[in-house]
Design a protein around this motif. Structure first.
Motif, PDB file in Angstrom:
ATOM      1  N   PRO A  75       0.782  -1.171  -0.089  1.00  0.00           N
ATOM      2  CA  PRO A  75      -0.026   0.004   0.200  1.00  0.00           C
ATOM      3  C   PRO A  75       1.082   1.183   0.056  1.00  0.00           C
ATOM      4  N   THR A  76       0.543   2.072  -0.812  1.00  0.00           N
ATOM      5  CA  THR A  76       1.215   3.418  -0.722  1.00  0.00           C
ATOM      6  C   THR A  76       0.746   4.576   0.082  1.00  0.00           C
ATOM      7  N   ASP A  77       1.395   5.274   0.754  1.00  0.00           N
ATOM      8  CA  ASP A  77       1.191   6.392   1.456  1.00  0.00           C
ATOM      9  C   ASP A  77       0.476   7.574   0.525  1.00  0.00           C
ATOM     10  N   GLU A  78       1.016   7.695  -0.620  1.00  0.00           N
ATOM     11  CA  GLU A  78       0.715   8.783  -1.431  1.00  0.00           C
ATOM     12  C   GLU A  78      -0.667   8.665  -2.138  1.00  0.00           C
ATOM     13  N   PRO A  79      -1.629   9.926  -1.900  1.00  0.00           N
ATOM     14  CA  PRO A  79      -3.095   9.445  -2.294  1.00  0.00           C
ATOM     15  C   PRO A  79      -2.862   9.559  -3.836  1.00  0.00           C
ATOM     16  N   THR A  80      -3.781   9.322  -4.389  1.00  0.00           N
ATOM     17  CA  THR A  80      -4.230   9.369  -6.052  1.00  0.00           C
ATOM     18  C   THR A  80      -4.594  10.818  -6.333  1.00  0.00           C
ATOM     19  N   ILE A  81      -4.355  11.180  -7.433  1.00  0.00           N
ATOM     20  CA  ILE A  81      -4.835  12.516  -7.979  1.00  0.00           C
ATOM     21  C   ILE A  81      -6.358  12.792  -7.868  1.00  0.00           C
ATOM     22  N   GLY A  82      -7.135  11.731  -7.863  1.00  0.00           N
ATOM     23  CA  GLY A  82      -8.592  11.579  -7.955  1.00  0.00           C
ATOM     24  C   GLY A  82      -8.996  11.933  -6.560  1.00  0.00           C
ATOM     25  N   ARG A  83      -8.120  11.179  -5.440  1.00  0.00           N
ATOM     26  CA  ARG A  83      -8.603  11.398  -4.285  1.00  0.00           C
ATOM     27  C   ARG A  83      -8.143  12.764  -3.829  1.00  0.00           C
ATOM     28  N   LEU A  84      -7.064  13.514  -4.328  1.00  0.00           N
ATOM     29  CA  LEU A  84      -6.762  14.602  -3.983  1.00  0.00           C
ATOM     30  C   LEU A  84      -7.647  15.757  -4.646  1.00  0.00           C
ATOM     31  N   VAL A  85      -8.363  15.472  -5.755  1.00  0.00           N
ATOM     32  CA  VAL A  85      -9.236  16.386  -6.030  1.00  0.00           C
ATOM     33  C   VAL A  85     -10.481  16.166  -5.169  1.00  0.00           C
ATOM     34  N   ALA A  86     -10.886  15.136  -4.927  1.00  0.00           N
ATOM     35  CA  ALA A  86     -12.221  14.762  -4.120  1.00  0.00           C
ATOM     36  C   ALA A  86     -11.986  15.535  -2.689  1.00  0.00           C
ATOM     37  N   ASP A  87     -10.880  15.449  -2.094  1.00  0.00           N
ATOM     38  CA  ASP A  87     -10.557  16.031  -0.917  1.00  0.00           C
ATOM     39  C   ASP A  87     -10.563  17.690  -0.918  1.00  0.00           C
ATOM     40  N   ALA A  88      -9.948  18.055  -1.962  1.00  0.00           N
ATOM     41  CA  ALA A  88      -9.968  19.446  -2.301  1.00  0.00           C
ATOM     42  C   ALA A  88     -11.335  19.961  -2.334  1.00  0.00           C
ATOM     43  N   SER A  89     -12.231  19.418  -3.140  1.00  0.00           N
ATOM     44  CA  SER A  89     -13.674  20.003  -3.190  1.00  0.00           C
ATOM     45  C   SER A  89     -14.397  19.811  -2.139  1.00  0.00           C
ATOM     46  N   ARG A  90     -13.974  18.720  -1.226  1.00  0.00           N
ATOM     47  CA  ARG A  90     -14.859  18.624  -0.133  1.00  0.00           C
ATOM     48  C   ARG A  90     -14.419  19.649   0.782  1.00  0.00           C
ATOM     49  N   ASP A  91     -12.916  19.849   0.927  1.00  0.00           N
ATOM     50  CA  ASP A  91     -12.634  21.069   1.857  1.00  0.00           C
ATOM     51  C   ASP A  91     -13.031  22.297   1.293  1.00  0.00           C
ATOM     52  N   ILE A  92     -13.287  22.609   0.287  1.00  0.00           N
ATOM     53  CA  ILE A  92     -13.606  24.014  -0.267  1.00  0.00           C
ATOM     54  C   ILE A  92     -15.111  23.984  -0.118  1.00  0.00           C
ATOM     55  N   SER A  93     -16.146  23.040  -0.180  1.00  0.00           N
ATOM     56  CA  SER A  93     -17.272  23.005   0.084  1.00  0.00           C
ATOM     57  C   SER A  93     -17.464  23.128   1.832  1.00  0.00           C
ATOM     58  N   SER A  94     -16.724  22.521   2.551  1.00  0.00           N
ATOM     59  CA  SER A  94     -16.847  22.777   3.924  1.00  0.00           C
ATOM     60  C   SER A  94     -16.431  24.335   4.248  1.00  0.00           C
ATOM     61  N   LEU A  95     -15.527  24.827   3.404  1.00  0.00           N
ATOM     62  CA  LEU A  95     -15.120  26.231   3.784  1.00  0.00           C
ATOM     63  C   LEU A  95     -16.038  27.122   3.480  1.00  0.00           C
ATOM     64  N   VAL A  96     -16.746  26.928   2.447  1.00  0.00           N
ATOM     65  CA  VAL A  96     -17.965  27.814   1.856  1.00  0.00           C
ATOM     66  C   VAL A  96     -19.160  27.932   2.914  1.00  0.00           C
ATOM     67  N   GLN A  97     -19.296  26.580   3.203  1.00  0.00           N
ATOM     68  CA  GLN A  97     -20.622  26.544   4.067  1.00  0.00           C
ATOM     69  C   GLN A  97     -20.112  27.086   5.554  1.00  0.00           C
ATOM     70  N   ALA A  98     -19.042  26.877   5.995  1.00  0.00           N
ATOM     71  CA  ALA A  98     -18.533  27.699   7.369  1.00  0.00           C
ATOM     72  C   ALA A  98     -18.594  29.100   6.989  1.00  0.00           C
ATOM     73  N   GLU A  99     -18.323  29.671   5.905  1.00  0.00           N
ATOM     74  CA  GLU A  99     -18.201  31.035   5.827  1.00  0.00           C
ATOM     75  C   GLU A  99     -19.601  31.742   5.644  1.00  0.00           C
ATOM     76  N   ILE A 100     -20.391  30.696   5.117  1.00  0.00           N
ATOM     77  CA  ILE A 100     -22.024  31.211   4.674  1.00  0.00           C
ATOM     78  C   ILE A 100     -22.467  31.180   6.207  1.00  0.00           C
ATOM     79  N   GLN A 101     -22.417  30.418   7.019  1.00  0.00           N
ATOM     80  CA  GLN A 101     -22.687  30.246   8.377  1.00  0.00           C
ATOM     81  C   GLN A 101     -22.396  31.429   9.087  1.00  0.00           C
ATOM     82  N   LEU A 102     -21.164  31.834   9.093  1.00  0.00           N
ATOM     83  CA  LEU A 102     -20.642  33.206   9.703  1.00  0.00           C
ATOM     84  C   LEU A 102     -21.124  34.183   9.259  1.00  0.00           C
ATOM     85  N   ALA A 103     -21.388  34.434   7.938  1.00  0.00           N
ATOM     86  CA  ALA A 103     -21.746  35.592   7.261  1.00  0.00           C
ATOM     87  C   ALA A 103     -23.548  35.746   7.930  1.00  0.00           C
TER      88      ALA A 103
END
Length: 139
Positions: free
Chosen positions: A10-38
């Motif tokens: 097993p490799t410790d390095e994530p795939t590009i697909g996983r990186l993209v999915a993580d990034a989009s999930r993090d961006i979505s969470s960040l946007v939702q948190a900013e909306i709640q703060l606003a």
């Protein structure tokens, strides 16, 4: 175990697909948190704005009463000069008429000075090209 029977490590390095999915999930969470703060900040601001507006409306009403009572008092003070009360009230009304005309004149002059935000419009037109990676020509 022979070389051909090796288990894939097993490799410790994530795939590009996983990186993209993580990034989009993090961006979505960040946007939702900013909306709640606003929303939270706007709720507090809206309450303060409502109270401030109410207080300003009350003070404007009291100011209007002061103007009316002051006008009546000024007219009655003019009666001390010996003029008939009707003429005194007409003089006070004429004063307000002249003041109103002056304010209308100044207001119209100010409104004629309104211009479109030309620099903002020009830079806004450059945004689509900048998002495509194109740079504007230097002038």
């Amino acid at each position: 175990m022979s070389v051909t029977e090796q288990q894939p490590q097993p490799t410790d390095e994530p795939t590009i697909g996983r990186l993209v999915a993580d990034a989009s999930r993090d961006i979505s969470s960040l946007v939702q948190a900013e909306i709640q703060l606003a929303k939270s900040e706007l709720r507090v601001s809206a309450k303060a704005a409502g109270l401030g507006t109410g207080l300003l409306a009350a003070s404007a009403f009291l100011g209007l009463l002061i103007i009316v009572l002051g006008s009546i008092a000024a007219a009655y003070f003019l009666t001390m000069t010996g003029l008939h009360p009707a003429w005194c009230f007409l003089i006070v009304t004429g004063f307000y008429l002249v003041l109103m005309l002056l304010l209308v004149f100044i207001g119209i002059r100010k409104l004629k000075k309104i211009k479109a935000p030309e620099k903002t419009i020009a830079t806004a037109k450059e945004i689509p090209a900048a998002l495509k990676g194109q740079t504007r020509p230097t002038r």
